[in-house]
Design a protein around this motif. Structure first.
Motif, PDB file in Angstrom:
ATOM      1  N   LEU A  51      25.620   9.654   3.614  1.00  0.00           N
ATOM      2  CA  LEU A  51      26.781   9.964   4.445  1.00  0.00           C
ATOM      3  C   LEU A  51      26.306  10.116   5.891  1.00  0.00           C
ATOM      4  O   LEU A  51      25.522  11.014   6.200  1.00  0.00           O
ATOM      5  N   VAL A  52      26.774   9.245   6.746  1.00  0.00           N
ATOM      6  CA  VAL A  52      26.391   9.257   8.159  1.00  0.00           C
ATOM      7  C   VAL A  52      27.432  10.050   8.939  1.00  0.00           C
ATOM      8  O   VAL A  52      28.620   9.715   8.930  1.00  0.00           O
ATOM      9  N   LYS A  53      26.984  11.092   9.619  1.00  0.00           N
ATOM     10  CA  LYS A  53      27.889  11.934  10.391  1.00  0.00           C
ATOM     11  C   LYS A  53      27.772  11.682  11.891  1.00  0.00           C
ATOM     12  O   LYS A  53      28.688  11.999  12.648  1.00  0.00           O
ATOM     13  N   ARG A  54      26.629  11.137  12.315  1.00  0.00           N
ATOM     14  CA  ARG A  54      26.437  10.843  13.739  1.00  0.00           C
ATOM     15  C   ARG A  54      26.127   9.367  13.913  1.00  0.00           C
ATOM     16  O   ARG A  54      25.100   8.881  13.435  1.00  0.00           O
ATOM     17  N   GLY A  55      27.032   8.660  14.566  1.00  0.00           N
ATOM     18  CA  GLY A  55      26.838   7.241  14.811  1.00  0.00           C
ATOM     19  C   GLY A  55      27.819   6.384  14.037  1.00  0.00           C
ATOM     20  O   GLY A  55      28.631   6.881  13.247  1.00  0.00           O
ATOM     21  N   GLU A  56      27.736   5.066  14.271  1.00  0.00           N
ATOM     22  CA  GLU A  56      28.651   4.118  13.642  1.00  0.00           C
ATOM     23  C   GLU A  56      27.876   2.912  13.117  1.00  0.00           C
ATOM     24  O   GLU A  56      26.864   2.499  13.691  1.00  0.00           O
ATOM     25  N   ILE A  57      28.387   2.330  12.026  1.00  0.00           N
ATOM     26  CA  ILE A  57      27.879   1.065  11.489  1.00  0.00           C
ATOM     27  C   ILE A  57      29.073   0.130  11.362  1.00  0.00           C
ATOM     28  O   ILE A  57      30.047   0.447  10.676  1.00  0.00           O
ATOM     29  N   LEU A  58      28.998  -1.017  12.038  1.00  0.00           N
ATOM     30  CA  LEU A  58      30.087  -1.984  12.010  1.00  0.00           C
ATOM     31  C   LEU A  58      29.586  -3.323  11.488  1.00  0.00           C
ATOM     32  O   LEU A  58      28.457  -3.735  11.795  1.00  0.00           O
ATOM     33  N   VAL A  59      30.420  -3.992  10.690  1.00  0.00           N
ATOM     34  CA  VAL A  59      30.143  -5.355  10.237  1.00  0.00           C
ATOM     35  C   VAL A  59      31.307  -6.229  10.685  1.00  0.00           C
ATOM     36  O   VAL A  59      32.452  -5.994  10.293  1.00  0.00           O
ATOM     37  N   ASP A  60      31.019  -7.206  11.517  1.00  0.00           N
ATOM     38  CA  ASP A  60      32.060  -8.049  12.114  1.00  0.00           C
ATOM     39  C   ASP A  60      33.172  -7.208  12.731  1.00  0.00           C
ATOM     40  O   ASP A  60      34.366  -7.432  12.477  1.00  0.00           O
ATOM     41  N   LYS A  61      32.758  -6.196  13.512  1.00  0.00           N
ATOM     42  CA  LYS A  61      33.659  -5.288  14.247  1.00  0.00           C
ATOM     43  C   LYS A  61      34.410  -4.309  13.349  1.00  0.00           C
ATOM     44  O   LYS A  61      35.196  -3.495  13.834  1.00  0.00           O
ATOM     45  N   ARG A  62      34.216  -4.376  12.047  1.00  0.00           N
ATOM     46  CA  ARG A  62      34.889  -3.467  11.104  1.00  0.00           C
ATOM     47  C   ARG A  62      33.999  -2.256  10.844  1.00  0.00           C
ATOM     48  O   ARG A  62      32.824  -2.394  10.483  1.00  0.00           O
ATOM     49  N   ASP A  63      34.524  -1.076  11.040  1.00  0.00           N
ATOM     50  CA  ASP A  63      33.768   0.154  10.857  1.00  0.00           C
ATOM     51  C   ASP A  63      33.603   0.445   9.359  1.00  0.00           C
ATOM     52  O   ASP A  63      34.573   0.670   8.642  1.00  0.00           O
ATOM     53  N   ILE A  64      32.339   0.401   8.901  1.00  0.00           N
ATOM     54  CA  ILE A  64      32.069   0.671   7.485  1.00  0.00           C
ATOM     55  C   ILE A  64      31.305   1.981   7.309  1.00  0.00           C
ATOM     56  O   ILE A  64      30.823   2.273   6.213  1.00  0.00           O
ATOM     57  N   THR A  65      31.189   2.769   8.366  1.00  0.00           N
ATOM     58  CA  THR A  65      30.321   3.946   8.363  1.00  0.00           C
ATOM     59  C   THR A  65      30.571   4.855   7.170  1.00  0.00           C
ATOM     60  O   THR A  65      29.629   5.398   6.580  1.00  0.00           O
ATOM     61  N   ARG A  66      31.838   5.047   6.812  1.00  0.00           N
ATOM     62  CA  ARG A  66      32.157   5.985   5.739  1.00  0.00           C
ATOM     63  C   ARG A  66      32.740   5.311   4.490  1.00  0.00           C
ATOM     64  O   ARG A  66      33.291   5.974   3.610  1.00  0.00           O
ATOM     65  N   LEU A  67      32.606   3.986   4.430  1.00  0.00           N
ATOM     66  CA  LEU A  67      33.038   3.283   3.225  1.00  0.00           C
ATOM     67  C   LEU A  67      32.031   3.510   2.103  1.00  0.00           C
ATOM     68  O   LEU A  67      30.817   3.546   2.333  1.00  0.00           O
TER      69      LEU A  67
END
Length: 358
Positions: A51-67
């Motif tokens: 679980l990432v609480k600080r920062g973002e992970i995007l795939v093709d501009k779609r935010d998947i950080t909390r998926l």
């Protein structure tokens, strides 16, 4: 395309510190660094295992950080493969298709295609416990690819294989993933592995990205002392003369050395060779004495972790060679001792002459 923005995480003794990174679509991207650098933790975050609480992970501009992981369409190949011992090869591969809602015929077709693609069709009914390391690696790869992911994450996929099997499979890995048109993020501690397969490389240390660039930029133009120490500074020689020999070979002179290398007809101003690609022997090695075999003496011995780096004076040049600590201890090498060196012809690089010293 993967975009990582300001990612920070602390898990046990490992951490990530404000990671910012872009990985291009269909790129073969390698994360390289020492043990404990945070390499595995980074791809586990992309896979959704933390679980990432600080920062973002995007795939093709779609935010998947909390998926959750199963919603990301990302294949993940862990270091130990984690094959199910109670399932045969076919059922191990098909296991990854359970979330895809395919009918039995579609599962069979995709499993057959992957077995054929990875050259394991003859193993399909085998118990996975009876497979060799290379065979297990192929099965694990097929299972990771079964759901047709857009991204494949691999954590030290070749570290458990012998040298020859690893060398063969890393070239197959690159060819296969390029054929499938997927983005690959590959974690390794092997510089040779990274150099041979990567489109780009990132160097990680202590949870931070130290440098990102092409293999040439990383290995020949390190941006700081950490990268330089980890990679090992290459031997760079200025060439005074150049002579084509035909058959894709050329000869250059540098100081008192005449060096043969694989090259075409264009002039060569500088060549480079990594310390790991210089063979050192106490006795004259067999083979034609005129081809990149020289005699010199050791001027300095430096220990760098489990590696020993030798400074060897040869024909007016000082060459750095490298060997594992156990190999060094088995030899009677001391400062001032005369030794023989071989420069591995196929590992000699021609530099483009661009001045990047700044």
């Amino acid at each position: 395309m993967i975009e990582i923005k300001n990612l920070s995480l602390h898990v046990g003794t490992f951490s990530l510190k404000d990671i910012n990174l872009n990985i291009n679509d269909k790129e073969y991207f390698v994360i390289l660094g020492p043990t404990g650098a945070g390499k595995s933790l980074l791809i586990e975050c992309i896979a959704g295992l933390y679980l990432v609480k600080r920062g973002e992970i995007l795939v093709d501009k779609r935010d998947i950080t909390r998926l959750p992981p199963e919603k990301r369409n990302i294949g993940y190949l862990p270091q130990d493969y984690v094959l199910f011992p109670f399932l045969d090869v076919r059922r191990n591969i098909a296991f990854g298709l359970k979330q895809c809602k395919l009918n039995k015929a579609e599962v069979c077709e995709r499993t057959d295609n992957l077995c054929s693609l990875l050259g394991i069709a003859s193993l399909s009914n085998r118990d996975v416990r009876s497979l060799s390391g290379g065979e297990k690696q192929r099965v694990a790869m097929a299972r990771a690819l079964a759901p047709s992911p857009n991204i494949l994450l691999m954590d030290e996929p070749l570290s458990n294989l012998d040298v020859q099997t690893g060398k063969r499979l890393r070239l197959e890995l690159r060819q296969l993933t390029k054929q499938l048109g997927i983005t690959v993020v590959h974690v390794t501690h092997s510089q040779v592995e990274a150099e041979e397969i990567a489109d780009r490389i990132s160097i990680m240390n202590d949870g931070k990205l130290e440098q990102v660039g092409s293999p040439e930029e990383i290995f020949f133009y390190p941006v700081n002392e950490m990268v330089s120490d980890f990679i090992g500074s290459p031997n760079i020689l200025d060439c005074q003369t150049y002579r084509p020999l035909g058959n894709g070979l050329a000869e250059v002179s540098s100081g008192g050395l005449r060096v043969v290398l694989a090259h075409g007809d264009s002039p060569v101003k500088r060549i480079a060779l990594f310390p790991r690609d210089i063979y050192v022997s106490e006795t004259q090695p067999p083979g034609p004495p005129q081809v990149n075999r020289f005699q010199g003496f050791i001027s300095k011995i430096i220990q760098h972790g489990r590696l020993i780096r030798l400074h060897i004076n040869v024909g007016g040049n000082t060459l750095q060679a490298e060997m594992p600590e156990d190999v060094f201890e088995s030899m009677n090498l001391t400062v001032g001792k005369e030794v023989f060196v071989i420069l591995k012809l196929r590992r000699i690089r021609v530099l483009d002459g661009t001045d990047r010293s700044s």
